[in-house]
Design a protein around this motif. Structure first.
Motif, PDB file in Angstrom:
ATOM      1  N   PRO A 266       0.790  -1.043   0.090  1.00  0.00           N
ATOM      2  CA  PRO A 266       0.144  -0.165  -0.059  1.00  0.00           C
ATOM      3  C   PRO A 266       0.686   1.249   0.200  1.00  0.00           C
ATOM      4  N   ASP A 267       0.351   2.162  -0.639  1.00  0.00           N
ATOM      5  CA  ASP A 267       0.808   3.603  -0.460  1.00  0.00           C
ATOM      6  C   ASP A 267      -0.198   4.657  -0.884  1.00  0.00           C
ATOM      7  N   THR A 268      -0.798   5.218   0.099  1.00  0.00           N
ATOM      8  CA  THR A 268      -2.069   5.801  -0.084  1.00  0.00           C
ATOM      9  C   THR A 268      -2.032   6.629   1.250  1.00  0.00           C
ATOM     10  N   ILE A 269      -2.782   7.798   1.373  1.00  0.00           N
ATOM     11  CA  ILE A 269      -3.215   8.756   2.363  1.00  0.00           C
ATOM     12  C   ILE A 269      -4.513   8.051   3.292  1.00  0.00           C
ATOM     13  N   ALA A 270      -4.967   6.905   2.752  1.00  0.00           N
ATOM     14  CA  ALA A 270      -6.322   6.288   3.363  1.00  0.00           C
ATOM     15  C   ALA A 270      -5.580   5.234   4.103  1.00  0.00           C
ATOM     16  N   LYS A 271      -4.724   5.726   5.054  1.00  0.00           N
ATOM     17  CA  LYS A 271      -4.327   4.453   5.939  1.00  0.00           C
ATOM     18  C   LYS A 271      -5.025   3.451   6.646  1.00  0.00           C
ATOM     19  N   SER A 272      -6.337   3.734   6.777  1.00  0.00           N
ATOM     20  CA  SER A 272      -7.056   2.980   7.530  1.00  0.00           C
ATOM     21  C   SER A 272      -7.715   1.870   6.707  1.00  0.00           C
ATOM     22  N   LEU A 273      -7.535   1.989   5.253  1.00  0.00           N
ATOM     23  CA  LEU A 273      -7.831   0.926   4.156  1.00  0.00           C
ATOM     24  C   LEU A 273      -6.533   0.287   3.559  1.00  0.00           C
ATOM     25  N   ALA A 274      -5.363   0.752   4.171  1.00  0.00           N
ATOM     26  CA  ALA A 274      -4.245   0.469   3.623  1.00  0.00           C
ATOM     27  C   ALA A 274      -3.936  -1.322   3.936  1.00  0.00           C
ATOM     28  N   ILE A 275      -4.708  -2.141   3.695  1.00  0.00           N
ATOM     29  CA  ILE A 275      -4.556  -3.716   3.690  1.00  0.00           C
ATOM     30  C   ILE A 275      -4.236  -4.199   2.348  1.00  0.00           C
ATOM     31  N   GLY A 276      -2.929  -4.653   2.159  1.00  0.00           N
ATOM     32  CA  GLY A 276      -2.581  -5.010   0.791  1.00  0.00           C
ATOM     33  C   GLY A 276      -2.872  -6.209   0.310  1.00  0.00           C
ATOM     34  N   ASN A 277      -3.447  -7.307   1.366  1.00  0.00           N
ATOM     35  CA  ASN A 277      -3.429  -8.676   1.462  1.00  0.00           C
ATOM     36  C   ASN A 277      -5.008  -8.899   2.053  1.00  0.00           C
ATOM     37  N   PRO A 278      -6.034  -8.489   1.343  1.00  0.00           N
ATOM     38  CA  PRO A 278      -7.309  -8.099   2.045  1.00  0.00           C
ATOM     39  C   PRO A 278      -7.900  -9.649   2.281  1.00  0.00           C
ATOM     40  N   ALA A 279      -8.284 -10.239   3.575  1.00  0.00           N
ATOM     41  CA  ALA A 279      -8.661 -11.718   3.513  1.00  0.00           C
ATOM     42  C   ALA A 279      -9.902 -11.902   3.130  1.00  0.00           C
ATOM     43  N   ASP A 280     -10.916 -11.042   2.849  1.00  0.00           N
ATOM     44  CA  ASP A 280     -11.857 -11.207   2.294  1.00  0.00           C
ATOM     45  C   ASP A 280     -12.364 -10.858   1.080  1.00  0.00           C
ATOM     46  N   GLY A 281     -11.261 -10.608   0.383  1.00  0.00           N
ATOM     47  CA  GLY A 281     -11.218  -9.909  -1.085  1.00  0.00           C
ATOM     48  C   GLY A 281     -12.137 -10.905  -1.983  1.00  0.00           C
ATOM     49  N   PRO A 282     -11.671 -12.167  -2.054  1.00  0.00           N
ATOM     50  CA  PRO A 282     -12.694 -12.938  -2.888  1.00  0.00           C
ATOM     51  C   PRO A 282     -14.171 -12.781  -2.684  1.00  0.00           C
ATOM     52  N   TYR A 283     -14.538 -12.814  -1.399  1.00  0.00           N
ATOM     53  CA  TYR A 283     -15.961 -12.781  -1.159  1.00  0.00           C
ATOM     54  C   TYR A 283     -16.556 -11.361  -1.567  1.00  0.00           C
ATOM     55  N   VAL A 284     -15.693 -10.361  -1.504  1.00  0.00           N
ATOM     56  CA  VAL A 284     -16.392  -8.886  -1.955  1.00  0.00           C
ATOM     57  C   VAL A 284     -16.128  -8.946  -3.485  1.00  0.00           C
ATOM     58  N   LEU A 285     -15.636  -9.498  -4.365  1.00  0.00           N
ATOM     59  CA  LEU A 285     -15.774  -9.736  -5.674  1.00  0.00           C
ATOM     60  C   LEU A 285     -17.049 -10.399  -5.794  1.00  0.00           C
ATOM     61  N   ASP A 286     -17.251 -11.694  -5.161  1.00  0.00           N
ATOM     62  CA  ASP A 286     -18.390 -12.339  -5.553  1.00  0.00           C
ATOM     63  C   ASP A 286     -19.635 -11.584  -5.189  1.00  0.00           C
ATOM     64  N   ILE A 287     -19.754 -10.684  -4.019  1.00  0.00           N
ATOM     65  CA  ILE A 287     -20.911 -10.226  -3.993  1.00  0.00           C
ATOM     66  C   ILE A 287     -21.093  -8.759  -4.848  1.00  0.00           C
ATOM     67  N   ALA A 288     -19.976  -8.368  -4.930  1.00  0.00           N
ATOM     68  CA  ALA A 288     -20.265  -7.178  -6.031  1.00  0.00           C
ATOM     69  C   ALA A 288     -20.680  -7.631  -7.234  1.00  0.00           C
ATOM     70  N   ARG A 289     -20.101  -8.702  -8.009  1.00  0.00           N
ATOM     71  CA  ARG A 289     -20.810  -9.501  -9.068  1.00  0.00           C
ATOM     72  C   ARG A 289     -22.116  -9.861  -9.038  1.00  0.00           C
ATOM     73  N   ARG A 290     -22.184 -10.552  -8.050  1.00  0.00           N
ATOM     74  CA  ARG A 290     -23.713 -10.999  -7.717  1.00  0.00           C
ATOM     75  C   ARG A 290     -24.860 -10.210  -7.730  1.00  0.00           C
ATOM     76  N   THR A 291     -24.529  -8.736  -7.096  1.00  0.00           N
ATOM     77  CA  THR A 291     -25.569  -7.957  -6.930  1.00  0.00           C
ATOM     78  C   THR A 291     -25.678  -6.994  -8.059  1.00  0.00           C
TER      79      THR A 291
END
Lengths: 410, 410
Positions: A296-321
């Motif tokens: 990560p390299d951003t001023i949004a430090k509270s979102l600076a997780i480079g390896n997001p554990a729930d990433g695949p579930y997020v992809l699935d939900i965004a696509r499904r809905t």
């Protein structure tokens, strides 16, 4: 040890469905998938909920907590404002827009919600120390909640965090350990510590208490629906750090439908990232099902997780809905913070700049329907990320106390 | 111009009782005494109030606002937490202690309450610009409320305020004018500006709108009583800046008694000042009825008013109720901030350190009854006065992400 997690009856694996007894476990022994709370809900009515307290405990019958949870010393977070954002909506061309403003929580971020559930789990398991890896907001939420609950605290952060987040995490007492490294390295270190005798009887809220902790984000879904008059929004924009919040809001909406508390109608879930840490957005755009870690390299430090554990579930939900995942630059984040502040009087932290910036981008590119009822989340407080607006953090003029001086200035 | 101030029917002079039509006036033409809102209350029941929104508008029938006030864009402040402070009570030896925590307001200070009423007055009088003299919190509350209400803002502050308060006042837009001088000089300048064509159609919330604005502090009294289960506390500790908040809380309690909403029982009002700006405390201890102005020098900048307009009324209320006025040093303020944080998870601004520090001093010196039900106010947010705790605003240790490094550190 007699456990009381209210309606939660087991842990189940999100990947293979294997079930486990309730305990301080977080990974499936069969497939290493993440565990989450499974429930046996009783009859839950709108009237029951509405007669509850003005905090997340009004939803206690939908959470892994004992029925008497509200009587114990905790931070009582939640029931934050759902602000009807007519001015921002007008500025962006959106007909019906609301900001769910979680800066109103006790330590001014949504983390108070998840920590409150973790405190109950720590009590259940007889843990004496509350711990976490944190990008800042969580550290303050954990040390505050530990202070009030009478638990010790030892929290771990990347050493380069915003000054305000460090000060806040320290003031409540406990130990605050800075790690020379990224959040992902802090997180890995905490996983090691759990296996070590040093970490015995420690509840790491976002590691070994994660199946309970994460459920706290469901309360955002419940509150939004109840505050809309028991109705799901048609579109919602949610920030992505680990991705857990987004997946749990989706889970919350589905539970409300299943329990007959809201009408079953379609809703679209949109995820928001900073361009400097956008692994999920990148995967979404590329059509991938897995997420490639980034540094990560951003001023949004509270979102600076480079390896997001729930990433695949997020992809699935965004696509499904029928939603999407999008990202914005640091400059767009700052502009969005100012836009939200100057239209609605809400001072968001950088994560709120990310969601409002992404909202703007989505409507401009036609992916968000400007006629549909939309909710955007602000999950933190601008006072914790002052650097983002420090370029404009001076009076517009400094004068002597005289009318002549004022005339000259205006 | 058709005015609608709900139950408020006139302005009356606090000194000579002369009555005036509702208008943007603030001083008696007979005796130069301050004007305040006078009411003709209808029947007001607990049930009416309890069915209202979770903000100050639940008390709209007791405030100078129209009945439809909640429907207009405003910040909807109030209904902040009354925290049962068992840990702090134990630390101080007080049996039943509560913290009324106004850091939960939209811009994180009690000022959102008073500004919300002033916005309605500005709308009534057709003003286009919202203004104020401010020690910091008010500036942010005014610029935020103006942004949301669609009014222009131009606010005045001493130029040497805390960075966080300056940044917050700027981010909402409008003009922020720093004055080379003390708050009292800023205030005098604003009074001049009102008489000048430059200030035409300007609502100075704490000058020409003051009779309306000040009534917002009554909501603290109403909320405390309702949150205690429709009961007055036996003792209350309130910070003193101008003294207005304390006098209006007393007014609120008396109204609740007069309306039969609470039992008429004695309560003691205690005022709290910083030693570096303690003109009211000094007068109280000397037995004086007037307050000698001072030049402030304290870290509690939000209370740094050297010439407090309501000082004599504060003295009268403290003496009449059997309370007191006390002050604490800057070091005691910092210690009290840390005590409150580490016991209850509440991060107060310096003004909250003043009230908690005075509470401690009062109980130690036997002037506050440790067996009586007590409420202490925190009116602001620690994130705005970080300098007060900056000596401890670093991690307790910084290490590499390894168990060996952690072992060495602990």
């Amino acid at each position: 040890m007699s456990l009381d997690f209210g309606p939660a009856t087991a842990l189940s694996c999100r990947e293979c469905g294997a079930r486990y007894d309730l305990g301080p476990s977080f990974a499936c022994l069969e497939c290493f998938g993440p565990l989450e709370a499974a429930y046996s809900f009783g009859d839950v009515t709108r009237a029951d909920i509405e007669s509850g307290p003005a905090n997340i405990w009004r939803y206690r019958s939908l959470l892994p907590v004992p029925a008497d949870v509200a009587a114990k010393p905790n931070m009582n977070p939640g029931w934050t404002k759902l602000v009807q954002a007519g001015n921002l909506g007008k500025a962006l061309g959106i007909r019906s827009l609301y900001v769910k403003d979680d800066s109103g929580n006790p330590t001014h971020s949504f983390k108070d919600r998840v920590v409150a559930i973790a405190v109950e789990a720590a009590r259940n398991f007889g843990f004496h120390t509350l711990s976490c890896s944190s990008t800042g907001n969580l550290a303050g939420a954990v040390t505050a909640a530990a202070a009030r609950a009478g638990l010790d605290a030892c929290v771990f952060i990347p050493a380069d965090l915003e000054q305000a987040k460090i000060a806040m995490a320290r003031v409540f007492g406990g130990r605050l350990i800075g790690i020379d490294g990224t959040y992902d390295e802090v997180n890995r270190f905490c996983s090691e510590l759990i296996g070590d005798p040093l970490g015995d009887k420690w509840g790491f809220v976002n590691v070994n208490l994660r199946p309970y902790y994460a459920e706290g984000s469901k309360t955002l879904a419940y509150e939004i629906a109840e505050q809309l008059g028991w109705r799901l929004p048609e579109q919602i924009v949610i920030p992505i750090a680990s991705g857990s919040q987004l997946t749990k809001i989706d889970k919350g909406f589905k539970e409300l439908i299943a329990l007959g508390l809201v009408e079953d109608r379609p809703y679209k879930v949109f995820g928001a990232q900073a361009q400097g840490c956008s692994p999920v957005s990148t995967a979404f755009k590329a059509g991938h099902e897995v997420v490639q870690p980034v540094k990560p390299d951003t001023i949004a430090k509270s979102l600076a997780i480079g390896n997001p554990a729930d990433g695949p579930y997020v992809l699935d939900i965004a696509r499904r809905t029928g939603g999407a995942v999008e990202d914005v630059t640091d400059a767009e984040i700052v502009a969005a913070i100012k836009l939200l502040a100057s239209t609605e009087g809400i001072f968001a932290e950088t994560a709120g700049g990310v969601t409002v910036g992404v909202l703007k981008k989505l409507v401009e590119t036609g992916r968000l329907d400007p006629e549909a009822e939309t909710v955007v989340l602000n999950t933190g407080d601008g006072l914790k990320t002052l650097d983002a607006v420090s370029g404009d953090a001076a009076p517009t003029a400094v004068i002597r106390p005289s009318l002549d001086a004022f005339r000259a200035a205006v």
